[in-house]
Write an enzyme that holds these catalytic residues in place. Structure first.
Site, short mmCIF file in Angstrom:
data_model
loop_
_atom_site.label_atom_id
_atom_site.label_comp_id
_atom_site.label_asym_id
_atom_site.label_seq_id
_atom_site.Cartn_x
_atom_site.Cartn_y
_atom_site.Cartn_z
N GLU A 167 5.98 -9.71 7.83
CA GLU A 167 6.22 -10.22 6.47
C GLU A 167 7.44 -11.13 6.39
O GLU A 167 8.43 -10.82 5.71
CB GLU A 167 6.36 -9.06 5.48
CG GLU A 167 5.14 -8.17 5.41
CD GLU A 167 5.25 -7.10 4.31
OE1 GLU A 167 6.25 -7.06 3.59
OE2 GLU A 167 4.28 -6.32 4.18
N GLU A 366 -1.21 -3.49 7.33
CA GLU A 366 -0.65 -2.54 6.34
C GLU A 366 -1.52 -2.55 5.10
O GLU A 366 -1.95 -3.61 4.63
CB GLU A 366 0.76 -2.94 5.89
CG GLU A 366 1.87 -2.61 6.84
CD GLU A 366 3.23 -3.01 6.28
OE1 GLU A 366 3.43 -2.97 5.05
OE2 GLU A 366 4.08 -3.36 7.11
O1 IFM Z 1 7.47 -0.44 3.02
C1 IFM Z 1 7.01 -1.75 3.06
C2 IFM Z 1 6.95 -2.26 4.48
O2 IFM Z 1 8.17 -2.17 5.12
C3 IFM Z 1 6.53 -3.70 4.49
N1 IFM Z 1 5.32 -3.91 3.73
C4 IFM Z 1 5.25 -3.34 2.40
C5 IFM Z 1 5.64 -1.87 2.45
C6 IFM Z 1 5.55 -1.26 1.04
O3 IFM Z 1 6.38 -1.94 0.15
#
Ligand code: IFM
Length: 459
Positions: A167, A366
């Site tokens: 990210e 994710e």
């Molecule tokens: O916890 C975060 C993660 O570190 C990166 N992506 C989003 C998740 C939830 O906000």
């Protein structure tokens, strides 16, 4: 007939975490300070004054956590390596004890029949590098490649899947523009320079990983599905700006070898004369990837908003020139994020339509939800909303595959409740509850559901 979403044989079902969010042990075995140590220890920046000092104490309890993964039946576990554990000052001497920790973790996973997937940068930049300019300067990208070579040299024979960055939007814009993430800067052009240097760092790291001969190389970006608040021309133009700043800033250079055509209307004079872009950078950034990691949680409803004069830093802040408005009628999670699973299908189909053959296979690296979990009288956590969230997003992912998107796997966020950045421990994303006072792990209903779903897969 199974009620579970079903995937083709070989499809990876996994779980994900990140170093600063779970490891703790921040001053142990030679680890150096990271920008998140500095940020979380600055009063007023993280809710409740929480820090990652102890977190889930995973550094000491990793065998128990791997046992939870084994019982869950996942095919892969995605974790991140903390750069300051391996190279405490960001450059210079390597810390063998830091490397050893990840080596033991990898061996534990392999012994449990679980494929490790390593993220090299999930936001814990060594503080010493931030002191020299952080991602605003090219040197950080070069140091990142050196660190990558060290980790790949040590783990490359045992880890099949490698993710350079997680990210980068959060690193660049939350970190250097909005100030909600470390290092907490509120700049305009600095954020755009950071975005570019993250991409350069990715490109250099890809080269280092190829030289180390690892099997699969990719990068993880959080893509947004932006919906206009109304059909007004102003809101539609705001969606273009939001799309540029969240999505195209990454996908255009990574997948199409160009910078976004809409960058001037998005960033105005901040992107004029971008002297941080050098000849050859695009070629470096656009190197072929084995996969694209996509993180997805929610759609964003975007409305036009005025630019606040006299505050140039906020030109690139996400809360200016456009703003997020609430989606009426949708359930919202504890993050106040709307739940609209079908937007995941739309997002992936749009990505495929835009980039065609240039889009490599996708892993959803994710996806998950924070909920206001409670421990019942029976000692269990009946997180029915999270179960529904996971089931519906996995079904939406399956629909994207049916529509022709090549998706190879899914990682639930997250295995454990953990340090949710500026929210501290006040938001729980885990399918396993962590009692931070005792460090007890309690698998929630979502853990049992995911386990049964994995067991129901055809192959
Ligand atoms: O916890 C975060 C993660 O570190 C990166 N992506 C989003 C998740 C939830 O906000």
């Amino acid at each position: 007939m199974s009620d579970f979403p079903l995937f083709p044989p070989g499809f990876v079902l996994g779980a994900a975490t990140a170093s600063y969010q779970i490891e703790g042990a921040v001053r142990e075995d030679g680890r150096g300070p990271s920008i998140w140590d500095t940020y979380s220890h600055t009063p007023g920046l993280v809710a409740g004054g929480d820090t990652g000092d102890v977190a889930c104490d995973h550094y000491h309890r990793y065998p128990r956590d791997v046992a939870l993964l084994r019982e869950l039946g996942v095919g892969s576990y995605r974790f991140s390596v903390a750069w300051p554990r391996v190279v405490p000052d960001g450059t210079g001497p390597v810390n063998p004890k830091g490397l050893d920790f990840y080596s033991r973790l990898v061996d534990e996973l392999l012994a449990a029949g679980i494929e490790p997937a390593v993220t090299l940068y999930h936001w814990d930049l060594p503080q010493a590098l931030e002191d020299r300019g952080g991602w605003r300067v090219r040197e950080t990208a070069e140091r990142f490649a050196e660190y990558t070579a060290v980790v790949a040299g040590h783990l490359g024979d045992r880890v099949p899947r490698w993710i350079t960055l997680n990210e980068p939007w959060c690193s660049a814009f939350l970190g250097y523009s909005v100030g909600r993430h470390a290092p907490g800067a509120r700049e305009g052009r600095g954020a755009l320079a950071a975005a570019h240097h993250l991409l350069v760092g990715h490109g250099l790291a890809v080269r280092a990983l190829r030289e180390a001969g690892v099997r699969e190389v990719g990068v993880t970006i959080n893509l947004d599905h932006n919906l206009p608040a109304t059909g007004s021309p102003a809101d539609l133009a705001a969606v273009v700006r939001a799309d540029t700043q969240h999505n195209l800033v990454w996908t255009e250079p990574l997948l199409a070898g160009r910078y976004p055509a809409t960058e001037e209307e998005t960033w105005g004079e901040l992107i004029a004369d971008p002297d941080f872009r050098l000849d050859g950078d695009l070629e470096l950034i656009t190197q072929p990837l084995d996969f694209l990691g996509v993180n997805y949680y929610r759609p964003i409803v975007v409305a036009d908003a005025p630019h606040r004069e006299g505050d140039p830093a906020r030109r690139v802040a996400t809360d200016n020139r456009y703003e997020e408005v609430r989606l009426p009628g949708a359930r919202h999670t504890a993050m106040d994020w709307p739940v609209v699973p079908g937007t995941l299908t739309d997002l992936l189909v749009r990505l495929k339509d835009r980039y065609g053959e240039a889009l490599p296979p996708v892993y959803l690296t994710e996806n998950g939800s924070a909920e206001d979990d409670e421990v019942g009288a029976d000692g269990a956590v009946h997180d029915t909303d999270r179960v529904a969230y996971l089931r519906d997003h996995l079904s939406a992912l399956r629909e994207a595959m049916d529509a022709g998107v090549d998706v190879r796997g899914y990682y639930v966020w997250s295995l454990l409740d953990n340090f949710e950045w500026a929210y501290g421990y006040g938001r729980r994303f885990g399918i396993v509850r962590v009692d931070y006072a005792t460090q007890a792990r309690v698998p929630k209903d979502s853990y049992h559901w995911y386990r049964a779903m994995i067991a129901a897969q055809p192959g």
